[in-house]
Write a protein that holds these residues in place. Structure first.
Motif, PDB file in Angstrom:
ATOM      1  N   GLU A  12      18.352  -3.665   5.968  1.00  0.00           N
ATOM      2  CA  GLU A  12      17.688  -2.468   5.341  1.00  0.00           C
ATOM      3  C   GLU A  12      18.528  -1.399   6.478  1.00  0.00           C
ATOM      4  O   GLU A  12      18.675  -1.742   7.387  1.00  0.00           O
ATOM      5  N   ASP A  13      18.932  -0.400   5.340  1.00  0.00           N
ATOM      6  CA  ASP A  13      19.817   0.573   6.130  1.00  0.00           C
ATOM      7  C   ASP A  13      19.006   1.916   6.821  1.00  0.00           C
ATOM      8  O   ASP A  13      19.615   2.619   7.367  1.00  0.00           O
ATOM      9  N   GLU A  14      17.688   1.904   6.553  1.00  0.00           N
ATOM     10  CA  GLU A  14      16.779   3.120   7.030  1.00  0.00           C
ATOM     11  C   GLU A  14      16.444   2.619   8.204  1.00  0.00           C
ATOM     12  O   GLU A  14      15.608   1.736   8.206  1.00  0.00           O
ATOM     13  N   ALA A  15      16.682   3.058   9.392  1.00  0.00           N
ATOM     14  CA  ALA A  15      16.454   2.938  10.528  1.00  0.00           C
ATOM     15  C   ALA A  15      14.855   2.940  10.871  1.00  0.00           C
ATOM     16  O   ALA A  15      14.210   1.924  11.318  1.00  0.00           O
ATOM     17  N   ASP A  16      14.283   3.939  10.371  1.00  0.00           N
ATOM     18  CA  ASP A  16      12.696   3.884  10.527  1.00  0.00           C
ATOM     19  C   ASP A  16      12.014   2.672   9.759  1.00  0.00           C
ATOM     20  O   ASP A  16      11.038   2.012  10.239  1.00  0.00           O
TER      21      ASP A  16
END
Length: 121
Positions: A12-16
């Protein structure tokens, strides 16, 4: 052996989202490794990481989840772990069958729904 925690690779590239999924899984006694894209995930697998579950976002930079699925299938290792796709994109039935995908959850997703899917595979 039943008491061993399951190992999960989260791509997953979205940190959140990565943090939320990691926290959920670690609080449920899973061992979690994260990768921000398919290329990093592939490197981890080549280095010997053996997850029980691959949680995969399809739209990641450098190497997309689609490309990772194709590469894992080409190498004949896509059936060595359960694959759950979490994405705003859509997969065809043929893709789901080809890659042996065990679950699909649309983004944005409910964290309880994701947890239930992970437990079921």
């Amino acid at each position: 052996m039943e008491d061993m925690p399951k190992r999960v690779l989260v791509v997953e590239d979205e940190a959140d989202i990565q943090t939320a999924v990691r926290t959920l899984l670690e609080n449920s006694d899973y061992e979690v490794t994260s990768a921000e894209n398919g290329l990093v995930a592939l490197e981890l697998l080549e280095q010997g990481l053996q997850p029980d579950i691959l949680l995969l976002d399809l739209m990641t930079p450098s190497m997309s989840g689609y490309s990772l699925l194709y590469e894992l299938h080409r190498r004949g290792v896509s059936n060595t772990f359960s694959i759950i796709v979490m994405s705003g994109d859509v997969l065809t039935k043929q893709q789901i069958d080809l890659f042996g995908i065990k679950g699909f959850i649309s983004k944005p997703f409910d964290i309880d729904e994701l947890q239930a899917m992970i437990v079921s595979v």
